[in-house]
Motif scaffolding. Structure first.
Motif, PDB file in Angstrom:
ATOM      1  N   VAL A   1       1.750 -21.650  -1.250  1.00 28.51           N
ATOM      2  CA  VAL A   1       2.754 -21.035  -2.121  1.00 28.51           C
ATOM      3  C   VAL A   1       2.182 -19.789  -2.787  1.00 28.51           C
ATOM      4  O   VAL A   1       2.844 -18.742  -2.861  1.00 28.51           O
ATOM      5  N   ALA A   2       0.945 -19.887  -3.275  1.00 27.40           N
ATOM      6  CA  ALA A   2       0.308 -18.715  -3.894  1.00 27.40           C
ATOM      7  C   ALA A   2       0.144 -17.582  -2.890  1.00 27.40           C
ATOM      8  O   ALA A   2       0.360 -16.404  -3.221  1.00 27.40           O
ATOM      9  N   ALA A   3      -0.218 -17.918  -1.648  1.00 27.55           N
ATOM     10  CA  ALA A   3      -0.390 -16.884  -0.625  1.00 27.55           C
ATOM     11  C   ALA A   3       0.940 -16.221  -0.278  1.00 27.55           C
ATOM     12  O   ALA A   3       1.008 -15.001  -0.077  1.00 27.55           O
ATOM     13  N   ILE A   4       2.026 -17.016  -0.206  1.00 24.34           N
ATOM     14  CA  ILE A   4       3.345 -16.438   0.090  1.00 24.34           C
ATOM     15  C   ILE A   4       3.794 -15.508  -1.030  1.00 24.34           C
ATOM     16  O   ILE A   4       4.332 -14.411  -0.785  1.00 24.34           O
ATOM     17  N   LEU A   5       3.563 -15.925  -2.288  1.00 21.73           N
ATOM     18  CA  LEU A   5       3.919 -15.056  -3.416  1.00 21.73           C
ATOM     19  C   LEU A   5       3.083 -13.778  -3.401  1.00 21.73           C
ATOM     20  O   LEU A   5       3.606 -12.685  -3.676  1.00 21.73           O
ATOM     21  N   ASP A   6       1.795 -13.911  -3.103  1.00 22.36           N
ATOM     22  CA  ASP A   6       0.954 -12.715  -2.973  1.00 22.36           C
ATOM     23  C   ASP A   6       1.493 -11.788  -1.897  1.00 22.36           C
ATOM     24  O   ASP A   6       1.509 -10.559  -2.053  1.00 22.36           O
ATOM     25  N   LEU A   7       1.921 -12.387  -0.783  1.00 22.21           N
ATOM     26  CA  LEU A   7       2.438 -11.596   0.332  1.00 22.21           C
ATOM     27  C   LEU A   7       3.704 -10.852  -0.064  1.00 22.21           C
ATOM     28  O   LEU A   7       3.816  -9.635   0.147  1.00 22.21           O
ATOM     29  N   LEU A   8       4.653 -11.563  -0.644  1.00 18.00           N
ATOM     30  CA  LEU A   8       5.935 -10.948  -0.981  1.00 18.00           C
ATOM     31  C   LEU A   8       5.787  -9.891  -2.079  1.00 18.00           C
ATOM     32  O   LEU A   8       6.247  -8.761  -1.937  1.00 18.00           O
ATOM     33  N   ILE A   9       5.127 -10.274  -3.173  1.00 17.97           N
ATOM     34  CA  ILE A   9       5.001  -9.341  -4.306  1.00 17.97           C
ATOM     35  C   ILE A   9       4.056  -8.201  -3.960  1.00 17.97           C
ATOM     36  O   ILE A   9       4.358  -7.027  -4.212  1.00 17.97           O
ATOM     37  N   GLY A  10       2.904  -8.538  -3.387  1.00 22.11           N
ATOM     38  CA  GLY A  10       1.906  -7.506  -3.115  1.00 22.11           C
ATOM     39  C   GLY A  10       2.371  -6.485  -2.098  1.00 22.11           C
ATOM     40  O   GLY A  10       2.183  -5.276  -2.290  1.00 22.11           O
ATOM     41  N   VAL A  11       3.002  -6.940  -1.010  1.00 26.58           N
ATOM     42  CA  VAL A  11       3.466  -6.006   0.025  1.00 26.58           C
ATOM     43  C   VAL A  11       4.587  -5.123  -0.520  1.00 26.58           C
ATOM     44  O   VAL A  11       4.609  -3.906  -0.292  1.00 26.58           O
ATOM     45  N   THR A  12       5.507  -5.713  -1.251  1.00 31.91           N
ATOM     46  CA  THR A  12       6.623  -4.931  -1.816  1.00 31.91           C
ATOM     47  C   THR A  12       6.116  -3.905  -2.815  1.00 31.91           C
ATOM     48  O   THR A  12       6.463  -2.714  -2.749  1.00 31.91           O
ATOM     49  N   TYR A  13       5.313  -4.346  -3.740  1.00 29.88           N
ATOM     50  CA  TYR A  13       4.816  -3.457  -4.799  1.00 29.88           C
ATOM     51  C   TYR A  13       3.922  -2.363  -4.217  1.00 29.88           C
ATOM     52  O   TYR A  13       4.087  -1.174  -4.513  1.00 29.88           O
ATOM     53  N   GLY A  14       2.958  -2.759  -3.384  1.00 29.61           N
ATOM     54  CA  GLY A  14       2.053  -1.767  -2.796  1.00 29.61           C
ATOM     55  C   GLY A  14       2.759  -0.816  -1.852  1.00 29.61           C
ATOM     56  O   GLY A  14       2.431   0.372  -1.796  1.00 29.61           O
ATOM     57  N   GLY A  15       3.753  -1.335  -1.105  1.00 24.75           N
ATOM     58  CA  GLY A  15       4.493  -0.465  -0.196  1.00 24.75           C
ATOM     59  C   GLY A  15       5.293   0.594  -0.935  1.00 24.75           C
ATOM     60  O   GLY A  15       5.296   1.767  -0.545  1.00 24.75           O
ATOM     61  N   ILE A  16       5.978   0.204  -2.012  1.00 24.18           N
ATOM     62  CA  ILE A  16       6.748   1.166  -2.796  1.00 24.18           C
ATOM     63  C   ILE A  16       5.823   2.191  -3.431  1.00 24.18           C
ATOM     64  O   ILE A  16       6.096   3.401  -3.418  1.00 24.18           O
ATOM     65  N   SER A  17       4.704   1.730  -3.997  1.00 25.66           N
ATOM     66  CA  SER A  17       3.768   2.639  -4.659  1.00 25.66           C
ATOM     67  C   SER A  17       3.194   3.652  -3.687  1.00 25.66           C
ATOM     68  O   SER A  17       3.119   4.851  -3.983  1.00 25.66           O
ATOM     69  N   GLY A  18       2.772   3.183  -2.507  1.00 22.97           N
ATOM     70  CA  GLY A  18       2.177   4.105  -1.552  1.00 22.97           C
ATOM     71  C   GLY A  18       3.185   5.001  -0.862  1.00 22.97           C
ATOM     72  O   GLY A  18       2.880   6.149  -0.527  1.00 22.97           O
ATOM     73  N   PHE A  19       4.406   4.514  -0.658  1.00 26.17           N
ATOM     74  CA  PHE A  19       5.399   5.295   0.082  1.00 26.17           C
ATOM     75  C   PHE A  19       5.937   6.461  -0.748  1.00 26.17           C
ATOM     76  O   PHE A  19       6.061   7.588  -0.249  1.00 26.17           O
ATOM     77  N   PHE A  20       6.253   6.199  -2.009  1.00 24.83           N
ATOM     78  CA  PHE A  20       6.844   7.251  -2.829  1.00 24.83           C
ATOM     79  C   PHE A  20       5.787   8.135  -3.488  1.00 24.83           C
ATOM     80  O   PHE A  20       6.031   9.327  -3.705  1.00 24.83           O
ATOM     81  N   GLY A  21       4.622   7.583  -3.807  1.00 26.21           N
ATOM     82  CA  GLY A  21       3.541   8.391  -4.358  1.00 26.21           C
ATOM     83  C   GLY A  21       3.916   9.068  -5.673  1.00 26.21           C
ATOM     84  O   GLY A  21       4.853   8.681  -6.362  1.00 26.21           O
ATOM     85  N   GLY A  22       3.164  10.105  -6.012  1.00 28.11           N
ATOM     86  CA  GLY A  22       3.469  10.899  -7.199  1.00 28.11           C
ATOM     87  C   GLY A  22       3.448  10.098  -8.493  1.00 28.11           C
ATOM     88  O   GLY A  22       2.585   9.236  -8.706  1.00 28.11           O
ATOM     89  N   LYS A  23       4.426  10.372  -9.345  1.00 32.99           N
ATOM     90  CA  LYS A  23       4.491   9.679 -10.636  1.00 32.99           C
ATOM     91  C   LYS A  23       4.764   8.186 -10.473  1.00 32.99           C
ATOM     92  O   LYS A  23       4.259   7.375 -11.245  1.00 32.99           O
ATOM     93  N   VAL A  24       5.577   7.847  -9.473  1.00 32.51           N
ATOM     94  CA  VAL A  24       5.853   6.427  -9.231  1.00 32.51           C
ATOM     95  C   VAL A  24       4.557   5.678  -8.943  1.00 32.51           C
ATOM     96  O   VAL A  24       4.275   4.619  -9.525  1.00 32.51           O
ATOM     97  N   ASP A  25       3.752   6.242  -8.068  1.00 31.78           N
ATOM     98  CA  ASP A  25       2.477   5.627  -7.725  1.00 31.78           C
ATOM     99  C   ASP A  25       1.550   5.576  -8.933  1.00 31.78           C
ATOM    100  O   ASP A  25       0.867   4.584  -9.176  1.00 31.78           O
TER     101      ASP A  25
ATOM    102  N   GLY B   1      -2.947   1.562   0.129  1.00 30.46           N
ATOM    103  CA  GLY B   1      -3.851   2.455   0.864  1.00 30.46           C
ATOM    104  C   GLY B   1      -3.448   2.622   2.313  1.00 30.46           C
ATOM    105  O   GLY B   1      -3.492   3.746   2.852  1.00 30.46           O
ATOM    106  N   GLU B   2      -3.026   1.532   2.971  1.00 32.88           N
ATOM    107  CA  GLU B   2      -2.619   1.627   4.373  1.00 32.88           C
ATOM    108  C   GLU B   2      -1.329   2.431   4.528  1.00 32.88           C
ATOM    109  O   GLU B   2      -1.190   3.222   5.465  1.00 32.88           O
ATOM    110  N   VAL B   3      -0.384   2.248   3.607  1.00 34.56           N
ATOM    111  CA  VAL B   3       0.879   2.991   3.679  1.00 34.56           C
ATOM    112  C   VAL B   3       0.632   4.483   3.482  1.00 34.56           C
ATOM    113  O   VAL B   3       1.212   5.324   4.190  1.00 34.56           O
ATOM    114  N   MET B   4      -0.213   4.819   2.537  1.00 34.31           N
ATOM    115  CA  MET B   4      -0.514   6.242   2.298  1.00 34.31           C
ATOM    116  C   MET B   4      -1.197   6.876   3.498  1.00 34.31           C
ATOM    117  O   MET B   4      -1.040   8.075   3.761  1.00 34.31           O
ATOM    118  N   LYS B   5      -1.955   6.092   4.243  1.00 36.59           N
ATOM    119  CA  LYS B   5      -2.620   6.622   5.428  1.00 36.59           C
ATOM    120  C   LYS B   5      -1.653   6.800   6.588  1.00 36.59           C
ATOM    121  O   LYS B   5      -1.755   7.782   7.346  1.00 36.59           O
TER     122      LYS B   5
END
Length: 384
Positions: A191-215, A266-270
């Motif tokens: 359960v902890a791993a699934i929550l890490d997957l859902l929250i971490g991928v969503t949060y990190g993906g948005i941060s890396g994709f939009f960049g700038g002030k959002v990031d 980091g992977e999304v920004m690359k």
């Protein structure tokens, strides 16, 4: 002159040139997709496959194992407390440790004194104790030593009863509690791993994709959460919630996803500045489609590998909390609580610690080996 010499050469030396098809660009092997290559590489990794098989067996046993015994999780009976392992079919092989006996060494100035200590230790059941003199001594203090084997099941009139892994300090069946504890630990970890997957991928993906002030703003939030120890969060959870599975899962979910978010960012920004993503933007593809169809498939390998490594970390964290008394509440069991009970009785009843310790070690080792195998499988450089 030279032409005449060429004309004089025998015709047998010349052969007509047969034009052959150019095979320099011929594909000699069947074409495979990235997923097929990853599966092929993983199947060639024998340690990873063995680890996967062991994990499947452990998961299956955590489901069906408790039902293989007639005793329940909280079936207490002090008359059978701290019984050693006694397994049918294996009781005749003493060195395996399933013969239902307790063995210990006792010292004294004489053999008789050492025997008296053994008899007192084993409930004064002298007729059920076998002695083996290891040292007769010379009259000095603790110079004599005997090995005493106590047939505890016969002494309690339970020779026809079997507890495959023995019983704990309250007479509860260790086999049932071991697999129920494994189930609880694995549920918390997954359960902890699934929550890490859902929250971490969503949060990190948005941060890396939009960049700038959002990031910039989103990364400041992660830095604040990283600075909060998990143990402090657990203590805060206990002020508002009862100790148990829910409080541990919430504590792991609050800060556990930050590592995944940083890796995904980091992977999304690359990847987002590569040519195929720019081509998709040029064709007017929406941001959502770019993320789903281009970015996520290209970073799926690192996401899977990181998730596999987060599961044993969650298992260890739960075991640590239960070991110090902040995890699963009795009578429920987890691997950490079982290890805590075994640690308190290690000197005389080592079986209470050995089996849960072996199982948690096996879970963590197999997950790490499987994670290494998946990392190699999803690395294109490892494909041959």
């Amino acid at each position: 002159m030279e032409n005449n010499n060429l004309n004089n050469l025998p015709k047998e030396l010349f052969k007509p040139l047969v034009r052959k098809e150019d095979t320099s660009e011929t594909i000699s092997k069947p074409s495979r997709t990235f997923g097929q290559e990853a599966r092929r590489t993983l199947l060639k990794n024998k340690p990873a496959i063995i680890s996967l098989i062991l994990l499947i067996i452990i998961i299956i046993m955590s489901i069906v194992g408790p039902h293989m015994s007639e005793y329940g999780n909280d079936d207490q009976n002090l008359s059978r407390a701290k019984l050693p392992p006694h397994a049918p079919g294996l009781e005749k092989i003493s060195w395996l440790g399933f013969d239902g006996t307790l063995t210990d060494d006792f010292k004294g100035s004489t053999v008789e004194e050492a025997k008296r200590k053994a008899i007192a230790r084993f409930d004064n059941q002298e007729k059920f104790i076998d002695f083996k003199v290891k040292s007769k001594g010379n009259g000095e203090r603790n110079s004599a030593e005997v090995e005493a084997t106590y047939h505890v099941y016969d002494a309690k009139g339970m020779g026809d009863q079997y507890f495959w892994l023995g019983t704990d300090h309250l007479g509860r069946d260790q086999w049932t509690r071991l697999w129920l504890g494994t189930r609880v630990s694995l549920i918390i970890a997954f359960v902890a791993a699934i929550l890490d997957l859902l929250i971490g991928v969503t949060y990190g993906g948005i941060s890396g994709f939009f960049g700038g002030k959002v990031d910039n703003y989103m990364q400041r939030v992660i830095e604040v959460l990283v600075g909060i120890p998990n143990l402090v969060i657990i203590l805060l959870m206990m002020l508002f919630m009862q100790p148990g599975i829910m409080s541990i899962v919430i504590a792991l979910a609050i800060t556990g996803w930050t590592g995944m978010a940083r890796i995904v960012r980091g992977e999304v920004m690359k990847v987002k500045n590569q040519e195929f993503v720019l081509a998709a933007r040029t064709l007017g593809t929406s941001n959502g489609s770019i993320i789903r169809k281009h970015l996520l498939p290209n970073i799926s390998g690192i996401i899977i590998v990181n998730t596999m490594f987060s599961i044993p970390s969650a298992v260890f964290f739960e075991a640590f909390l239960s070991f110090i008394g902040l995890g699963i509440v009795p009578p429920n069991a987890s691997l950490g609580s079982l290890i805590n009970i075994g640690f308190q009785n290690l000197r005389i009843y080592p079986h209470l610690l050995v089996y849960p310790a072996i199982l948690i070690s096996l879970i963590m080792i197999t997950f790490n080996i499987l994670g290494d195998g998946l990392r190699d499988a999803f690395d294109p450089k490892m494909h041959k």
